[in-house]
Design a protein around this motif. Structure first.
Motif, PDB file in Angstrom:
ATOM      1  N   ILE A 496      25.893  33.795  -1.464  1.00 49.32           N
ATOM      2  CA  ILE A 496      24.541  33.235  -1.415  1.00 49.32           C
ATOM      3  C   ILE A 496      24.646  31.723  -1.214  1.00 49.32           C
ATOM      4  CG2 ILE A 496      22.351  32.945  -2.644  1.00 49.32           C
ATOM      5  CD1 ILE A 496      23.037  35.338  -4.358  1.00 49.32           C
ATOM      6  N   ARG A 497      23.834  31.183  -0.307  1.00 48.73           N
ATOM      7  CA  ARG A 497      23.695  29.735  -0.166  1.00 48.73           C
ATOM      8  C   ARG A 497      22.426  29.314  -0.897  1.00 48.73           C
ATOM      9  NH1 ARG A 497      25.974  27.478   4.462  1.00 48.73           N
ATOM     10  NH2 ARG A 497      25.185  25.480   3.664  1.00 48.73           N
ATOM     11  N   PHE A 498      22.496  28.240  -1.657  1.00 46.20           N
ATOM     12  CA  PHE A 498      21.385  27.806  -2.495  1.00 46.20           C
ATOM     13  C   PHE A 498      20.814  26.480  -2.014  1.00 46.20           C
ATOM     14  CE2 PHE A 498      23.954  30.544  -5.115  1.00 46.20           C
ATOM     15  CZ  PHE A 498      23.028  31.290  -5.850  1.00 46.20           C
ATOM     16  N   ILE A 499      19.483  26.360  -2.094  1.00 47.51           N
ATOM     17  CA  ILE A 499      18.841  25.052  -1.959  1.00 47.51           C
ATOM     18  C   ILE A 499      18.622  24.549  -3.381  1.00 47.51           C
ATOM     19  CG2 ILE A 499      16.806  23.808  -1.190  1.00 47.51           C
ATOM     20  CD1 ILE A 499      16.440  25.728   1.012  1.00 47.51           C
ATOM     21  N   MET A 500      19.168  23.361  -3.685  1.00 45.23           N
ATOM     22  CA  MET A 500      19.132  22.867  -5.059  1.00 45.23           C
ATOM     23  C   MET A 500      18.767  21.393  -5.096  1.00 45.23           C
ATOM     24  SD  MET A 500      22.567  24.781  -6.445  1.00 45.23           S
ATOM     25  CE  MET A 500      22.121  24.564  -8.152  1.00 45.23           C
ATOM     26  N   GLY A 511      28.381  20.193 -10.633  1.00 43.21           N
ATOM     27  CA  GLY A 511      28.175  19.575  -9.330  1.00 43.21           C
ATOM     28  C   GLY A 511      29.311  19.885  -8.378  1.00 43.21           C
ATOM     29  N   TRP A 512      30.548  19.832  -8.903  1.00 44.20           N
ATOM     30  CA  TRP A 512      31.716  20.170  -8.073  1.00 44.20           C
ATOM     31  C   TRP A 512      31.654  21.622  -7.620  1.00 44.20           C
ATOM     32  CZ3 TRP A 512      35.804  23.570  -9.493  1.00 44.20           C
ATOM     33  CH2 TRP A 512      36.870  23.597  -8.586  1.00 44.20           C
ATOM     34  N   LEU A 513      31.269  22.527  -8.529  1.00 45.80           N
ATOM     35  CA  LEU A 513      31.175  23.943  -8.180  1.00 45.80           C
ATOM     36  C   LEU A 513      30.128  24.177  -7.100  1.00 45.80           C
ATOM     37  CD1 LEU A 513      31.437  25.799 -11.608  1.00 45.80           C
ATOM     38  CD2 LEU A 513      33.016  25.980  -9.683  1.00 45.80           C
ATOM     39  N   PHE A 514      28.972  23.523  -7.227  1.00 48.20           N
ATOM     40  CA  PHE A 514      27.909  23.739  -6.248  1.00 48.20           C
ATOM     41  C   PHE A 514      28.266  23.147  -4.886  1.00 48.20           C
ATOM     42  CE2 PHE A 514      25.001  23.859 -10.152  1.00 48.20           C
ATOM     43  CZ  PHE A 514      25.146  25.241 -10.260  1.00 48.20           C
ATOM     44  N   ARG A 515      28.993  22.043  -4.888  1.00 45.66           N
ATOM     45  CA  ARG A 515      29.479  21.521  -3.604  1.00 45.66           C
ATOM     46  C   ARG A 515      30.482  22.491  -2.994  1.00 45.66           C
ATOM     47  NH1 ARG A 515      28.666  16.419  -6.110  1.00 45.66           N
ATOM     48  NH2 ARG A 515      30.653  16.594  -7.224  1.00 45.66           N
ATOM     49  N   LEU A 516      31.323  23.099  -3.833  1.00 48.97           N
ATOM     50  CA  LEU A 516      32.284  24.083  -3.362  1.00 48.97           C
ATOM     51  C   LEU A 516      31.564  25.288  -2.769  1.00 48.97           C
ATOM     52  CD1 LEU A 516      35.405  24.035  -3.458  1.00 48.97           C
ATOM     53  CD2 LEU A 516      35.270  25.477  -5.505  1.00 48.97           C
ATOM     54  N   ALA A 517      30.405  25.637  -3.368  1.00 45.24           N
ATOM     55  CA  ALA A 517      29.620  26.781  -2.895  1.00 45.24           C
ATOM     56  C   ALA A 517      28.780  26.429  -1.666  1.00 45.24           C
ATOM     57  CB  ALA A 517      28.709  27.270  -4.013  1.00 45.24           C
ATOM     58  N   LYS A 518      28.895  25.203  -1.184  1.00 49.34           N
ATOM     59  CA  LYS A 518      28.141  24.735  -0.028  1.00 49.34           C
ATOM     60  C   LYS A 518      26.635  24.826  -0.266  1.00 49.34           C
ATOM     61  CE  LYS A 518      31.772  25.936   3.284  1.00 49.34           C
ATOM     62  NZ  LYS A 518      32.133  26.712   4.492  1.00 49.34           N
ATOM     63  N   ALA A 519      26.236  24.558  -1.523  1.00 55.01           N
ATOM     64  CA  ALA A 519      24.805  24.502  -1.819  1.00 55.01           C
ATOM     65  C   ALA A 519      24.160  23.372  -1.024  1.00 55.01           C
ATOM     66  CB  ALA A 519      24.589  24.299  -3.323  1.00 55.01           C
ATOM     67  N   ILE A 520      22.897  23.549  -0.703  1.00 55.11           N
ATOM     68  CA  ILE A 520      22.171  22.593   0.135  1.00 55.11           C
ATOM     69  C   ILE A 520      21.351  21.662  -0.758  1.00 55.11           C
ATOM     70  CG2 ILE A 520      20.447  22.344   1.957  1.00 55.11           C
ATOM     71  CD1 ILE A 520      21.208  25.237   2.818  1.00 55.11           C
ATOM     72  N   PRO A 521      21.694  20.369  -0.814  1.00 57.11           N
ATOM     73  CA  PRO A 521      20.922  19.449  -1.659  1.00 57.11           C
ATOM     74  C   PRO A 521      19.586  19.103  -1.005  1.00 57.11           C
ATOM     75  CG  PRO A 521      22.648  18.257  -0.508  1.00 57.11           C
ATOM     76  CD  PRO A 521      22.837  19.710  -0.163  1.00 57.11           C
ATOM     77  N   ILE A 522      18.558  19.041  -1.820  1.00 56.08           N
ATOM     78  CA  ILE A 522      17.247  18.655  -1.301  1.00 56.08           C
ATOM     79  C   ILE A 522      16.656  17.582  -2.211  1.00 56.08           C
ATOM     80  CG2 ILE A 522      16.031  20.489  -2.563  1.00 56.08           C
ATOM     81  CD1 ILE A 522      14.147  20.680  -0.087  1.00 56.08           C
ATOM     82  N   ALA A 523      16.061  16.585  -1.600  1.00 54.88           N
ATOM     83  CA  ALA A 523      15.405  15.492  -2.330  1.00 54.88           C
ATOM     84  C   ALA A 523      13.928  15.488  -1.951  1.00 54.88           C
ATOM     85  CB  ALA A 523      16.048  14.159  -1.977  1.00 54.88           C
TER      86      ALA A 523
END
Length: 655
Positions: A496-500, A511-523
């Motif tokens: 699963i890819r996440f928008i976070m 934060g390291w885990l979510f970057r590893l999971a290629k989560a998509i940062p949104i501001a």
């Protein structure tokens, strides 16, 4: 994967949505049981024949051109050679033809080979038997791609881990029984050779008889044009496998497991004699312990994975393999000098129990390591090319096993002791595993999710079948804690890819885990319009690639445990996807009982709500859950309607 209607009827498959209580129930299904016993008989026959022949040339025949010390090496090399030469062709044949017909053809071939081998045993003709070793290697080469390509064609995704576990367990039990029977039968006075001849031929006939009951498994690429050049096709297969990096690196991971296992299996006789001071019975005991450990580990995979393809078990298996391989070095180097012991004397010494425990646990974790990897390859490989991918795996396995023999031999020549070789292998396993998990972070992420949902929480999932098995989809969930994404990972067999929220990437470790999971940062758009637009573009790209996308429409973690109003970001994603001709289903989900846990913002410090300050505020193994609803039609998807569906899934349960 669904079963084609005609094949499902013939195979006695369960109705759609029905699942077996456990993997052993598959033995009562026509789609699995005849196949299982066919491969069991074949593996037993392979090993009965090879081991009986090895014992015969080692102890009973005097061959100037093949000294006893070389017999095992020559027989093993001849058996592996066809895997290098013909695996590519075998993969093509399996993709092109009905797999059941391929199985029956291979079993017919086995009968012919065993008839020839029976004549060789009766005449004590070593040259003829060596030719039969090569032919049985060819038999196994042809059967290998069929074995692993058949399972995903008749089992659904939730049965795949259990089915592979049963096959892996059956294979190692068959190897064990075959070797024990071969050694006992060939040693019978006067009638040993004749008894082995009859046993080999009888097992081949039994295997062919059982194969007749396997239901049809239609060809996946009937239009394929066979390339009979093994060299060019082998290279093409390896390039084909490399096209899917997750699959290819998993192939390398499995091949490494065969390298690891071959080091131990090849050293058992010398280890038993030179280090443990035991006789042939002790060497056989080591093989029994190793085989039983593999079998138990393989069967545990389904239980530990909630009946899904759980690759989070792979790092767990790798850790156990290294830990117990290294401990085997320390356990065996401290043994006191002794004379040659029989089985009773060996087992009677408590110092040997640690050695057997290390060996059994090492192999158990190898089972946990290998079964999910095989299931992942079957699930992620393109069906029309699946057998050729498995063939590429067989080629790599053969190369790695040859490499293990060369490296182990070089270490022995350099003066390493056998326990030191085990230590070297355990350390090398840790290095290789770490490298693979960094290349394919999905393994590490799933491991973290598995640990969290098995050792921190008691995680219950309802309605997981509503998560689409293939194709793009948008998963919409309430946002309760900092580890919501990890829990969703654990519930889905697919990545699963996440928008976070971009701020969560500043949290240490997570934060390291979510970057590893290629989560998509949104501001927020007002804060960073470029990052805002980039997030939506990346989200649509995820759907374009046919993957799962998860979003938390509340926009932030709840501060009071209540469901907050849903924002409109999900509508923009769906509108942008529709503009590109993509209509993904929207699946509502609800996390329950997380409010009040360590990772939720329930604590107040200095007037501000914070999380992760009281590790055991709800004790160990507190129960949390996930409820997955049915997909909503696109026309009904609006933020308010989505919020109502998630609220209905929550029911009376707190978030």
């Amino acid at each position: 994967m669904t079963i084609p209607a005609d094949a499902a009827t013939l195979a006695g498959a369960p109705e759609a949505g029905a699942h077996h209580a456990n993997q052993f129930a598959l033995l009562g299904q026509r789609r699995f049981a005849p196949f299982f016993w066919t491969q069991f008989a074949g593996a037993a026959n392979d090993n009965l024949f090879k081991f009986a022949f090895t014992v015969m040339v080692t102890y009973q025949l005097q061959l100037a051109w093949m000294p006893p010390a070389m017999a095992g090496l020559v027989i093993g090399a001849l058996f592996i050679l066809p895997f290098l030469l013909f695996s590519a062709t075998a993969g093509q044949l399996t993709d092109k033809h009905d797999k059941t017909k391929m199985i029956r053809f291979v079993k017919n071939l086995e009968i012919g080979i065993m008839a020839l081998a029976a004549w060789g045993f009766l005449r004590a003709d070593a040259v003829l038997l060596l030719a039969c070793v090569f032919l049985m290697g060819l038999h196994s080469t042809l059967f290998g791609p069929v074995k692993f390509a058949y399972l995903p064609q008749v089992l659904d995704a939730r049965e795949l881990t259990g089915g592979n576990g049963m096959v892996e367990m059956g294979t190692f039990v068959a190897i064990l029984l075959g070797q024990v029977a071969g050694g006992l039968l060939v040693a019978l006075p006067e009638v040993g050779h004749a008894t082995v001849a009859v046993a080999c031929l009888l097992l081949a006939l039994i295997g062919r008889g059982v194969a007749q009951a396997i239901p049809p498994a239609p060809a996946t690429d009937p239009s394929l044009v066979i390339n009979w050049n093994p060299v060019s096709e082998t290279w093409r297969n390896l390039r084909l496998a490399h096209g899917n990096l997750v699959v290819f690196r998993s192939l390398l991971g499995i091949s490494w497991m065969w390298f690891f296992g071959a080091v131990f299996l090849s050293q058992f006789p010398s280890f038993a004699k030179e280090v443990l001071h035991g006789n042939e019975q002790v060497a056989s005991l080591l093989l029994v312990v190793f085989s039983v450990g593999i079998g138990i580990g393989s069967l545990l995979c389904e239980t530990l994975s909630r009946r899904q393809v759980e690759i989070g078990l792979v790092p767990l298996g790798a850790i156990g393999m290294s830990v117990f391989a290294i401990d085997l070095y320390f356990a065996s180097r401290a043994l006191p000098p002794a004379g040659v012991m029989g089985l009773a004397g060996f087992v009677g010494l408590p110092a040997h129990w640690r050695v057997m425990a290390d060996l059994g646990l090492l192999s158990l974790f190898a089972g946990l390591y290998s079964v999910p990897m095989y299931a992942l390859i079957q699930l992620r490989s393109q069906p029309t090319h699946r057998a050729r991918i498995i063939a590429a795996n067989n080629i790599l396995n053969a190369l790695f096993m040859i490499g293990s023999a060369v490296i182990a031999g070089a270490l022995l020549q350099a003066g390493f002791t056998i326990p030191q070789i085990f230590l070297f292998t355990g350390i090398a396993n840790a290095v290789v595993a770490f490298y693979i998990f960094m290349l394919v972070p999905e393994y590490l992420l799933r491991f973290v999710a598995w640990v969290l949902t098995h050792l921190v929480y008691r995680f219950d999932v309802e309605g997981e079948d509503h998560i689409p098995a293939e194709g793009p989809a948008v998963l919409v969930c309430n946002h309760v804690s900092f580890i919501d994404a990890v829990l969703l990972m654990a519930a889905s067999p697919r990545p699963i890819r996440f928008i976070m929220d971009h701020r969560i990437f500043r949290v240490p470790v997570l934060g390291w885990l979510f970057r590893l999971a290629k989560a998509i940062p949104i501001a927020p758009q007002k804060e960073d319009p470029t990052a805002y637009a980039r997030a939506f573009a990346q989200a649509v790209q995820v759907l374009r690639e046919g993957d799962l996308l998860a979003i938390f429409p509340e926009g932030a973690i709840t501060r009071d445990g209540q469901l907050q109003a849903f924002k409109g970001g999900v509508m923009r994603i769906l509108d942008d996807a529709r503009a590109e001709g993509i209509e993904p289903p929207v699946v509502p989900m609800a996390l329950t009982n997380l409010w009040g846990s360590y990772f939720s913002r329930i604590e107040v410090r200095d007037g501000e709500q914070v999380a992760m300050v009281r590790p055991f505020r709800r004790g160990f193994f507190s129960r949390v859950g996930l409820r997955v609803g049915t997909a909503m039609p696109r026309a009904e998807v609006q933020p308010e309607a989505l919020q109502q569906r998630v609220s209905a899934l929550l029911g009376s349960q707190p978030t």
